[in-house]
Motif scaffolding. Structure first.
Motif, mmCIF file in Angstrom:
data_model
loop_
_atom_site.group_PDB
_atom_site.id
_atom_site.type_symbol
_atom_site.label_atom_id
_atom_site.label_comp_id
_atom_site.label_asym_id
_atom_site.label_seq_id
_atom_site.Cartn_x
_atom_site.Cartn_y
_atom_site.Cartn_z
ATOM 1 N N UNK A 106 64.294 23.668 48.795
ATOM 2 C CA UNK A 106 64.055 22.282 49.191
ATOM 3 C C UNK A 106 62.621 21.863 48.917
ATOM 4 N N UNK A 109 61.870 21.764 43.398
ATOM 5 C CA UNK A 109 63.104 21.667 42.619
ATOM 6 C C UNK A 109 63.965 20.455 43.011
ATOM 7 N N UNK A 110 63.659 19.828 44.162
ATOM 8 C CA UNK A 110 64.441 18.652 44.554
ATOM 9 C C UNK A 110 64.074 17.425 43.721
ATOM 10 N N UNK A 111 62.916 17.488 43.074
ATOM 11 C CA UNK A 111 62.458 16.333 42.295
ATOM 12 C C UNK A 111 61.710 15.332 43.163
#
Lengths: 480, 480
Positions: A106, A109-111
Motif C-alpha cells: 500500500x 505501488x498504489x500510484x
C-alpha cells in the motif's frame, strides 16, 4: 564488495517479532502465514507476536507493542496496515532492531503520491537510525541454514542456489517447482518495492556469499541502472547468473509498475547488458527453474553432442527437432555403438540411430546395455532419457517402484563412471497414479545426481543456454 | 471429395480379426494391446484372434488362420512379423476383408531396400484386390462412435475433433492430454508409413465428415506434395485445421525418416503453404492439444482484448508479458469497472488494474462480483482466470471441492450470460493432493464449457493463434 559482508547480518536473525498477526486461528496469509512458516521450518530463536489484545496466538505469547517485549529483538516482520508502519518503525528504533521486513503493502505501488511520500519518509528515518528495510510489499527471506521461511513447505536443507526476486509469489513458485527436482537454496530474497535494499544490494551480497554457487533472479524494474549494471557484470563474472526480467511488453511494464512500483526500462538495453556481462536472460519462471536444475546437476558440458534414448517414435522425432532447435547436435552413432545396441534391441518399430527408440529400455538388462555403449562413445557429450508414467509400457510393469529405482541407480552410475551428464525428461502425467510415480522417479533421479525436466523441449532449451554460456566463457570449443 | 464418402467404410468395421496376439496374458504392446483396448471401449462386433496353437486368449476364441474363421471379417489388425504379412494379405483377399491395419513394422522405415520393396509389393497386391491398408508401422484407429480404440484409456464418448497422425504415440499422447481437458474426438487416425492410405486421404475424408468440426494433424513427411497441398487448402477452407509438422531441423528430418520412412521436405515451403491455406502451424504436441481445446471451447473471439484475473502479483506481471507477446491486448479497465471492483477488493497488495490481482477471488461473493463487471465491460473480449492447487490460499480453504465447484459454475454462467469466452489457466501442481484437485477443477471447468490450459503462457499462444486465424478469414476487425 564492501557492502556484502556488511549485509550478512540480515540473514541471521537471533529473534523475530511479528506485528499484525490475526487472532483468528487459520489466517493463512500475512502475519499468520509467517508464524506458521517459521514454526514449520523450525526457527531456532524466539518468535514474539505483537497484538493489541490477544494474550497468545498459535501458542506464542503476544505483546501489546514491540516495546513491551522484555528481550532483545533484531528482526521485525510487519503485516500491519501501511498507516501503522511509522509508529512500528519508531518502536524498532527504540528497541534496537536491525532489520524491518515490510510485508505491508500500500505504498508507492498504489500510484498514490501521498503513499509514495510515506514510503520515502520511512526509508529516510530507518537509514538515519541504521535499520535496513526489506520491502515494502514483499515476502522477505527464505534461508534454510537460519531456519527462516517465507511460506509453508519450504525445505530446511540448504543448497547452492541463491535467488533475488522482486515478487514473493514468484520466489515461492520457484522454490515450489525447484524443490521436488532437487534444487536447494542458500538464500531466497523477495524484496518487493526495494525502497531501501535493492536488487543490486542482494546480488552483490550473493556474489560474495560463500554459501551461494548459482544465482537466479526475477526482476520487474531497474533501480539505479548504472549501479545495477555494474553489479550484474561483476556477479556474472564470479558465478552463473540467470535473470528473468518482466516488463518485456508495454502491458507487462504497466503491470510491473502496478505491482512493485517498478519502472521496467528498455528490454533491449537490459538484454544487451546481460549478453555483455555473460548473464543468462530467460523468458519464464519455468526456464529460470530449469536453469537452477541445470547448473546444480549438469554443471558443464564437454560439447554439444546429445544422444536421446526412450521408447516411442513420435516423441523421438519431436525430440530431435526440439534439441536441434535449441542448439544441440544429434550425432550419428558410430558403427560400434550401433552394433552394441543391435544386440539388445528388437529390429521392428524401433531405431538404433539417434534418437534411440527402443523397447529395451523397458527391460532391466536392456536398460543398462543401452546406456553404457552410448556413454562410452567418443562422439557423445550428454545423454537424455525420456519416459513417462501412468500409461504406456511402464504402467503395465508389475513392480514399477523397483523398476524405476533400478533405472535411476543405473543412470546415476553411468553418469558417474562416464563423466558425461545424463539428464531425464519425464512427460507430464494425466492421472494421479502416474503423477505419484513421476514424483517418485524424479526424486530417485535427483538423489542419484541427475537433472530432471518436465519435457524434452525444456531440457533442450536449458542445455542450450548452458552451452552458449560456456562458449561465452571460452569453456568449450565452438561447434562447426 | 469423391474419395471421402468412399473411405467412410474403414471407420465402421462390423467384425475384427487380430493376427499376432501373444498367448502370454498381460502382453501389453502389439496385438494384445489392441484386444485390451477394443474390449475396454466395448467394440460391439465380434473380435476373432488368430493364433497357431492357443485355443483362446483373453477369453476370445483363437483360430489357426484367418481362413478358419467361420464368419465374415471386414477388418484385420496385423501384429505379426513383417515376413508373415504377404501370407496374411492373401488370407485377407480370400476372406473378403476390406481393411488391413498393419501395426507390423520393419518395412521402408528400416532403410533396407528389400524391405521397402516388400512394402510396395504388399500395397500393389492389396490395391489389386480392393483392400485398403492403414500403415504399416502404426496404431490405426480410435473411433469412439464405432467403439474402436488404439490404446487403453480412450473414452467412448465422441466429439468434434478429428486427428490425422503419422505417429501412433503422438496420437495417443494427444488423446491422453486432450481428454482430461474435455476434448472429444470423431476419428483419430495413426497411419505410420502411409504406404497406401496417406495423410491427404484422411484429411480429405475429415474435411467432408459431418462428425468432424475441427481437424488437427501430426505429420512427419510429405507424400505426393502437390496433392497434399491441394487437400490442405481445401480442408482449411472448410474447417479449422491445425498442423504440427516435424522434421523442422536436419536432425528431426533424419529421425522422421528413420521412424516412418518420411521425407520431411522444406519447412519453409510447408509453412508458406499453411499460411496461404489458412491452416495453423504449431511447434509442439502441447500447442496442438491447446488448439483443439481452443477450437472446441472458445470457438471465436470478438476481439483481442483480454482481462486477467487471479491472485498473485508476480504471476500477473508475467501474465501481462506472455499475453501481450502472444498478440493479445490488455486494455486498461474503464472507471466504472474499476469502481465496481474497488467495492470487493482490499486495497493493499492487490491491483484492480488489468491484470486484476485480488484476494477477492478467494471469497465466494467476491468471486462473482469480480468477474461480472469485467464481463459486462464493453472493452473486454475474453477473460482469463488463473489459479492453482495444493499450496497457497486455495490449499487452506476448508472445503476446496465446494469452492471449486462454485467457481466453475460461476465462470460458466458468466461466459454464457455475457457471450464472452472465459478461459482458465491452472498452474502445475507439485504434490498429489494439488494434482488431484487440479484434475477435479479442470473437469468441472470443461463440463461448464470452459477452455482450460496448464499455464497462462500457453493460453496466450493458443488465443493468439485463434485471433490471427480469424483475422485471416476476415472474421474480426484488425487491431491497431
Amino acid at each position: 564488495m564492501p557492502d556484502a559482508p556488511a549485509l550478512d547480518f540480515i540473514f541471521h536473525p537471533k529473534s523475530i517479532a511479528i506485528a499484525g498477526v490475526s487472532a483468528k486461528e487459520g489466517a493463512g496469509f500475512g502475519g499468520g502465514g509467517f508464524v506458521a512458516s517459521l514454526q514449520e521450518i523450525g526457527f531456532r530463536g524466539p518468535i514474539y507476536l505483537i497484538h493489541p489484545t490477544a494474550p497468545a496466538i498459535r501458542g506464542l505469547k503476544c505483546y501489546p507493542s514491540l516495546r513491551d517485549i522484555p528481550d532483545d529483538v533484531d528482526y521485525v516482520i510487519s503485516s500491519v496496515p501501511a498507516r501503522f508502519v511509522p509508529q512500528l518503525l519508531e518502536d524498532c528504533i527504540a528497541k534496537g532492531v536491525r532489520v524491518l521486513h515490510l510485508f505491508t503493502a500500500g505504498f508507492t505501488e498504489t500510484g498514490d503520491a501521498e503513499r509514495a511520500k510515506m514510503e520515502q519518509a520511512i526509508v529516510a528515518r530507518a537509514r538515519e537510525a541504521g535499520i535496513r528495510i526489506i520491502g515494502p510489499n514483499c515476502m522477505g527471506l527464505y534461508v534454510p541454514a537460519s531456519r527462516l521461511a517465507m511460506m509453508p513447505g519450504q525445505p530446511p536443507e540448504p543448497g547452492p542456489v541463491g535467488m533475488v526476486s522482486q515478487s514473493g509469489m514468484n520466489a515461492g513458485e520457484f522454490v515450489r517447482y525447484a524443490t521436488p527436482r532437487g534444487v536447494r537454496c542458500s538464500k531466497v530474497i523477495s524484496f518487493g518495492n526495494g525502497a531501501d535494499l535493492k536488487a543490486a544490494d542482494f546480488l552483490e551480497y550473493l556474489a560474495d556469499d560463500p554459501e551461494t554457487g548459482i544465482i537466479v533472479s526475477y526482476l520487474e524494474g531497474i533501480q539505479d541502472g548504472p549501479r545495477l549494471a555494474r553489479v550484474i557484470r561483476r556477479t556474472a563474472a564470479l558465478k552463473p547468473l540467470v535473470i528473468l526480467k518482466s516488463g518485456r511488453t508495454e502491458a507487462g511494464s504497466r503491470a510491473a509498475n502496478s505491482h512493485t512500483a517498478s519502472l521496467a526500462g528498455s528490454l533491449q538495453v537490459f538484454d544487451a547488458l546481460c549478453r555483455q556481462a555473460g548473464a543468462i536472460r530467460v523468458e519464464s519462471l519455468e526456464e529460470l527453474t530449469d536453469m537452477a536444475v541445470t547448473f546444480q546437476f549438469v554443471k558443464r558440458l564437454s560439447g554439444p553432442n546429445i544422444v536421446v534414448v526412450g521408447g516411442g517414435g513420435g516423441a523421438s522425432v519431436l525430440a530431435a527437432d526440439d534439441l536441434a532447435a535449441a542448439g544441440l547436435v544429434l550425432p550419428q552413432l558410430l558403427p560400434e555403438t550401433q552394433e552394441a545396441l543391435a544386440k539388445v534391441t528388437d529390429e521392428a518399430g524401433t531405431s538404433i540411430r539417434n534418437p534411440i527408440d527402443t523397447t529395451s529400455v523397458w527391460e532391466d538388462e536392456g536398460f543398462e546395455a543401452t546406456f553404457r555403449p552410448v556413454a562410452e562413445a567418443p562422439n557423445v557429450d550428454v545423454i537424455l532419457y525420456h519416459t513417462g508414467f501412468g500409461t504406456g509400457p511402464m504402467a503395465r510393469v508389475g513392480d514399477v517402484r523397483t523398476r524405476m529405482a533400478r533405472q535411476a541407480e543405473t543412470l546415476g552410475r553411468v553418469q558417474r563412471e562416464s563423466g558425461k551428464p545424463v539428464v531425464v525428461a519425464i512427460r507430464p502425467a494425466t492421472n494421479v497414479e502416474g503423477f505419484q510415480q513421476s514424483l517418485d522417479f524424479q526424486e530417485l533421479c535427483w538423489r542419484a545426481g541427475l537433472a530432471t525436466y518436465p519435457s524434452i523441449a525444456r531440457a533442450g532449451v536449458a542445455l542450450g543456454h548452458l552451452l552458449r554460456w560456456q562458449r561465452m566463457r571460452g569453456d568449450i570449443p565452438p561447434t562447426p
